[in-house]
Design a protein around this motif. Structure first.
Motif, PDB file in Angstrom:
ATOM      1  N   LYS A 154       0.840  -1.122   0.005  1.00 22.62           N
ATOM      2  CA  LYS A 154       0.058  -0.040  -0.279  1.00 22.62           C
ATOM      3  C   LYS A 154       0.969   1.377  -0.127  1.00 22.62           C
ATOM      4  O   LYS A 154       1.661   1.389   0.426  1.00 22.62           O
ATOM      5  CB  LYS A 154      -0.890   0.176   1.349  1.00 22.62           C
ATOM      6  N   PRO A 155       0.418   2.265  -0.740  1.00 28.88           N
ATOM      7  CA  PRO A 155       1.027   3.467  -0.798  1.00 28.88           C
ATOM      8  C   PRO A 155       1.173   4.123   0.942  1.00 28.88           C
ATOM      9  O   PRO A 155       0.377   3.880   1.655  1.00 28.88           O
ATOM     10  CB  PRO A 155       0.194   4.576  -1.512  1.00 28.88           C
ATOM     11  N   TRP A 156       2.323   4.782   1.067  1.00 30.51           N
ATOM     12  CA  TRP A 156       2.732   5.404   2.273  1.00 30.51           C
ATOM     13  C   TRP A 156       2.884   4.237   3.248  1.00 30.51           C
ATOM     14  O   TRP A 156       3.678   4.687   4.279  1.00 30.51           O
ATOM     15  CB  TRP A 156       1.689   6.403   2.477  1.00 30.51           C
ATOM     16  N   THR A 157       2.557   3.260   3.413  1.00 29.27           N
ATOM     17  CA  THR A 157       2.537   2.511   4.680  1.00 29.27           C
ATOM     18  C   THR A 157       3.228   1.105   4.266  1.00 29.27           C
ATOM     19  O   THR A 157       3.663   0.400   5.314  1.00 29.27           O
ATOM     20  CB  THR A 157       1.270   2.067   5.305  1.00 29.27           C
ATOM     21  N   GLY A 158       3.257   0.634   3.216  1.00 25.72           N
ATOM     22  CA  GLY A 158       4.079  -0.398   2.931  1.00 25.72           C
ATOM     23  C   GLY A 158       5.736  -0.588   2.806  1.00 25.72           C
ATOM     24  O   GLY A 158       6.130   0.515   2.431  1.00 25.72           O
ATOM     25  N   PHE A 159       6.049  -1.497   2.837  1.00 22.43           N
ATOM     26  CA  PHE A 159       7.654  -1.577   2.658  1.00 22.43           C
ATOM     27  C   PHE A 159       7.915  -3.388   2.722  1.00 22.43           C
ATOM     28  O   PHE A 159       7.250  -4.116   3.268  1.00 22.43           O
ATOM     29  CB  PHE A 159       8.535  -1.378   3.742  1.00 22.43           C
ATOM     30  N   SER A 160       8.933  -3.602   2.130  1.00 23.16           N
ATOM     31  CA  SER A 160       9.408  -5.180   2.034  1.00 23.16           C
ATOM     32  C   SER A 160      10.937  -5.086   2.158  1.00 23.16           C
ATOM     33  O   SER A 160      11.757  -4.473   1.410  1.00 23.16           O
ATOM     34  CB  SER A 160       9.045  -5.586   0.695  1.00 23.16           C
ATOM     35  N   ILE A 161      11.525  -6.405   2.667  1.00 24.34           N
ATOM     36  CA  ILE A 161      12.830  -6.527   2.698  1.00 24.34           C
ATOM     37  C   ILE A 161      12.966  -7.873   2.251  1.00 24.34           C
ATOM     38  O   ILE A 161      12.362  -8.756   2.607  1.00 24.34           O
ATOM     39  CB  ILE A 161      13.403  -6.233   4.129  1.00 24.34           C
ATOM     40  N   ALA A 162      13.983  -8.148   1.362  1.00 24.90           N
ATOM     41  CA  ALA A 162      14.287  -9.681   0.836  1.00 24.90           C
ATOM     42  C   ALA A 162      15.820  -9.941   0.807  1.00 24.90           C
ATOM     43  O   ALA A 162      16.560  -9.432   0.212  1.00 24.90           O
ATOM     44  CB  ALA A 162      13.838  -9.658  -0.424  1.00 24.90           C
ATOM     45  N   TYR A 163      16.098 -10.582   2.200  1.00 26.32           N
ATOM     46  CA  TYR A 163      17.486 -10.982   2.367  1.00 26.32           C
ATOM     47  C   TYR A 163      17.963 -11.828   1.198  1.00 26.32           C
ATOM     48  O   TYR A 163      17.253 -12.852   0.960  1.00 26.32           O
ATOM     49  CB  TYR A 163      17.520 -11.631   3.631  1.00 26.32           C
TER      50      TYR A 163
END
Length: 121
Positions: free
Chosen positions: A79-88
């Motif tokens: 979602k805009p403004w609230t999303g994030f994702s990390i992929a080691y």
């Protein structure tokens, strides 16, 4: 723009065109501030192992891949403004309009990307 093909273990394919963000400035800007992302297009960002949704105006799907183009993580409907994702272990990410991945049987390790004209090594 470059041609991208995502192939699943069952042979299902998703083909699209994508912009390439491979410099510091292009990676920094990414899709921020754009009103939308046309269907059937995306953005490949590399090197990149995490993304945020600050200053974004629309939701996206994200497919993280390693240097061998194997998919290491899939993040749907960020979602805009609230999303994030990390992929080691990721070397890059393919950002797509949210919902693009809904009709394809996509799973980590069972799929791979073909990135025409992009050499990651």
């Amino acid at each position: 723009m470059t041609d991208i093909t995502i192939t699943t273990a069952s042979g299902q394919q998703l083909c699209l065109r994508a912009e390439v963000a491979d410099s510091f400035f292009k990676r920094f800007l990414g899709l921020m501030g754009r009103p939308d992302l046309p269907k059937g297009t995306g953005m490949v960002i590399y090197p990149c192992s995490s993304i945020h949704m600050m200053f974004m105006r629309f939701p996206i799907d994200a497919v993280f891949f390693d240097k061998k183009n194997h998919i290491v993580k899939i993040a749907r409907h960020l979602k805009p403004w609230t999303g994030f994702s990390i992929a080691y272990g990721a070397y890059g990410v393919l950002e797509l309009t949210a919902g693009t991945l809904d009709d394809i049987d996509l799973s980590v390790d069972a799929c791979w990307l073909s990135l025409d004209g992009i050499h990651l090594a």
